[in-house]
Design an enzyme around this catalytic site. Sequence first.
Site, PDB file in Angstrom:
ATOM      1  CG  ASP A 194       9.357  25.240 -22.331  1.00 36.05           C
ATOM      2  OD1 ASP A 194       8.783  25.367 -21.231  1.00 36.05           O
ATOM      3  OD2 ASP A 194       9.721  24.142 -22.794  1.00 36.05           O
ATOM      4  CG  PHE A 202       0.664  25.213 -23.879  1.00 32.88           C
ATOM      5  CD1 PHE A 202       0.667  24.412 -22.749  1.00 32.88           C
ATOM      6  CD2 PHE A 202       1.885  25.595 -24.430  1.00 32.88           C
ATOM      7  CE1 PHE A 202       1.864  23.990 -22.174  1.00 32.88           C
ATOM      8  CE2 PHE A 202       3.079  25.176 -23.848  1.00 32.88           C
ATOM      9  CZ  PHE A 202       3.060  24.368 -22.730  1.00 32.88           C
ATOM     10  CG  ASP A 215      -1.823  23.441 -16.206  1.00 32.82           C
ATOM     11  OD1 ASP A 215      -3.033  23.680 -16.117  1.00 32.82           O
ATOM     12  OD2 ASP A 215      -1.345  22.748 -17.120  1.00 32.82           O
ATOM     13  CE  LYS A 273      -2.518  26.320 -18.335  1.00 33.40           C
ATOM     14  NZ  LYS A 273      -1.776  26.042 -19.598  1.00 33.40           N
TER      15      LYS A 273
END
Length: 178
Positions: free
Chosen positions: A158, A151, A102, A130
Site C-alpha cells: 500500500d 515505491f 527495504d 529493495k
Amino acid sequence: MHKDIGEILVSEEELQEIVKRLASEIDRDYQGKDWLMVGVLKGSVLFMADLMKAMKNDFKIDFVVVSSYADGTESTGRVNVIKDISQSITGKDLLIVEDIIDSGNTLSFLEKYFMAKGANSVKMVTLFDKPDRREKDVPVEYVGKVIPDAFIVGYGLDYAEKYRTLPYVGILKPEVYS
Ligand code: IMP
Ligand code: MG
C-alpha cells in the site's frame, strides 16, 4: 491500469511464477517439520495466501502487525508490535512472510523478537527485496524478486492504505506522494 501507477513492475503472471518457485523451495526445506508460518500484516496477505495454496506441506499459520511507516514512504526506524501472535512459540521453527524488505528494520526487529520469545529457528521469506536503502543487514533465506529503489504498490502493498487490491505490482507515480 490505475491512473496513479506509472508503470507495471511485476505482472500477475510473473507474481504467480515467483510464488510457485518460493513454495517449492520452502516445501523442500521444511519437509517433515512441525513449523509455523507468520505473516506480517497487512502487506503480506495476498502473497501469503497464494504461497499457502501453492505449497504441498501442511503447517500452522499466525499473524503479527507491526508499524514503522506511519503513512509515509520511508521507515521511521522504530518498529512497534501492534498485534502479536496468539500462541506459544517456544522451541518452534518459524518462517516470517513479508511483502518487501527495504531498510531491513522490520525483519531485523522481528527476528530478534521471536528468538527472544524462545523460537528454535526464525527464517524469512520476502516477496520483494529493495537493497539500495538497506540500513540493517538481514539474512533473508527466500527472496522473490530484487527490485530497484522505487515505491511500489499492489498485490497487498500500500501507500497510505491504498492500492492493496491491485492484482499486479506497479510503481507509484512520484507526484502521488511528493
Ligand atoms: P523496512 O522495515 O524498511 O525493511 O520496510 C519494510 C516494510 O515497509 C514493508 O513491510 C512494507 O510495509 C513497507 N515498504 C517498504 N517499501 C515499500 C514499498 O515500496 N511499497 C510499499 N510498502 C513498502
Ligand atoms: Mg509490511
